[in-house]
Design an enzyme around this catalytic site. Structure first.
Site, short mmCIF file in Angstrom:
data_model
loop_
_atom_site.label_atom_id
_atom_site.label_comp_id
_atom_site.label_asym_id
_atom_site.label_seq_id
_atom_site.Cartn_x
_atom_site.Cartn_y
_atom_site.Cartn_z
N SER A 1 0.80 -1.23 0.00
CA SER A 1 0.00 0.00 0.00
C SER A 1 0.83 1.27 0.00
O SER A 1 0.34 2.33 -0.39
CB SER A 1 -0.94 0.02 1.21
OG SER A 1 -0.20 -0.05 2.43
N ASP B 1 -2.55 8.65 7.67
CA ASP B 1 -3.51 7.75 8.32
C ASP B 1 -2.73 6.86 9.30
O ASP B 1 -1.54 7.10 9.51
CB ASP B 1 -4.32 6.96 7.26
CG ASP B 1 -3.49 5.94 6.49
OD1 ASP B 1 -2.33 5.67 6.88
OD2 ASP B 1 -3.99 5.40 5.48
N HIS C 1 0.33 5.20 7.00
CA HIS C 1 0.99 5.73 5.80
C HIS C 1 1.43 7.18 5.98
O HIS C 1 0.68 7.99 6.52
CB HIS C 1 0.03 5.63 4.61
CG HIS C 1 -0.44 4.23 4.36
ND1 HIS C 1 -1.64 3.75 4.86
CD2 HIS C 1 0.15 3.21 3.69
CE1 HIS C 1 -1.77 2.48 4.50
NE2 HIS C 1 -0.71 2.13 3.80
#
Length: 368
Positions: free
Chosen positions: A39, A329, A332
């Protein structure tokens, strides 16, 4: 130009030739770029999959040029976007994007998929994601498509001359080893032995990349996973970095650098470049104000302690100024933190980049 042509056709033609010659190096300077991993580098492949590991709803993308979610786990640009900018190229499209056709194939492709790891059993809770072996299969399929467009020899050359980024490892700890107090991998291995096992599997992945034609590969280790808001919220004592995940990252990263040095020696060339993402992030985690951040503990978007609980959604707390938060977040970095990371990839010393930084790579490769 018309007035020049009418005045002096010869001079005008010469000017056009000079202009074309000047433009050619710029066009060729935008080398192809390929991205593999999780991600941290997914540009939106998971948008096309039935999975919970996706970033396709607000407020993701709030600071992206379109101000809309793109599938990137960021408020704006992510690391691959910023590397593309350094290459003078447009961002790579997700491999699953229907727009990845024709000349867009020349730019490269992003094969990354949120939730995956080095191991196949990492991220099983996310169901339908593109595991690393599948990403490499798609890379082989991409090369066939590129060959159909520009010819097999030209396609092979473009891949050989490309820059590659691969980012793996963090999920093998967060979403596997530490996922539950008594995970299967935790019962099987202590942190040291698990890290050694991960490195041995990562080496196989890198060798497969080499077999597929990759010759310049940036390889990132894990970030300081014990210090991210998501881990602070669930494992921290008094807001200090969680001890076991941080120990895991501190074990994994030196082993990765050692493995890459050995692999390059075996291959007789500096194909692989270790990116010490842990050290890069530790700098602004331990001293956020020196980098213009107000906090490196609290996520901009989230809820609960440190805004580190659950997912970033439209119902989450959202900070008004993303530029002063190191984390977007629970897991990240913010776009601004990503810019610091990429600047270090470009110009960082051997404290961060082994055996060389990206600027050195670009300078060396421009002479070939």
């Amino acid at each position: 130009m018309r007035s020049q042509v009418s005045a002096n056709i010869v001079a005008s033609s010469a000017a056009i030739v000079v202009a074309v010659v000047l433009l050619l190096p710029q066009a060729e300077a935008a080398r192809a770029f390929f991205v593999f991993g999780d991600s941290l580098v997914d540009n939106g492949n998971n948008n096309y999959l039935l999975t919970t590991a996706r970033a396709d709803s607000p407020p993701y993308g709030i600071d992206y040029p379109t101000h809309r979610p793109t599938g990137r786990f960021s408020n704006g640009y992510n690391i691959p976007d910023l590397i593309s900018q350094a290459l003078g190229a447009e961002s790579t499209l997700p491999y699953l994007s229907p727009e990845l056709n024709g000349e867009k194939l020349l730019v490269g492709a992003n094969f990354a998929s949120a939730g995956i790891g080095i191991l196949n059993d990492t991220g099983i809770q996310f169901a339908n994601i593109i595991r690393i072996a599948q990403q490499l299969e798609l890379f082989a399929r991409y090369q066939q498509r590129l060959g159909a467009l520009i010819g097999a020899d030209q396609a092979e050359q473009r891949v050989n001359q490309a820059l590659v980024l691969i980012t793996l490892g963090g999920n093998d700890y967060v979403n596997n080893y530490f996922l539950t107090p008594l995970s299967a991998r935790r019962l099987q291995y202590n942190i040291q032995d698990y890290s050694v096992f991960l490195i041995s599997e990562y080496r196989k992945i890198l060798l497969r990349l080499y077999e597929l034609g990759a010759r310049r590969v940036l390889v990132t280790g894990t970030g300081p996973i014990g210090c991210v808001p998501g881990e602070l919220a669930t494992r921290s004592r008094n807001g200090e970095c969680a001890e076991e995940p941080q120990q895991a990252a501190a074990t994994f990263n030196p082993l990765l650098i050692q493995m890459i040095q050995g692999l390059n020696q075996d291959l007789g060339s500096n194909v692989f470049v270790a990116v010490n993402a842990m050290q890069m992030q530790n700098d602004f985690i331990t001293n956020p104000r020196a980098f213009g951040f107000v906090t490196s503990k609290v996520a901009c978007c989230g809820q609960g302690a440190f805004n580190g609980v659950g997912l970033c959604t439209a119902a989450s707390n959202l900070c008004p100024d993303r530029n002063v938060y190191a984390f977007w977040d629970p897991f990240h970095p913010s776009e601004r933190a990503n810019k610091i990371i990429v600047q270090t990839i470009l110009t960082g010393s051997d404290k961060y980049m082994t055996p060389m930084n990206l600027s050195t790579i670009m300078a060396l490769d421009s002479k070939i």
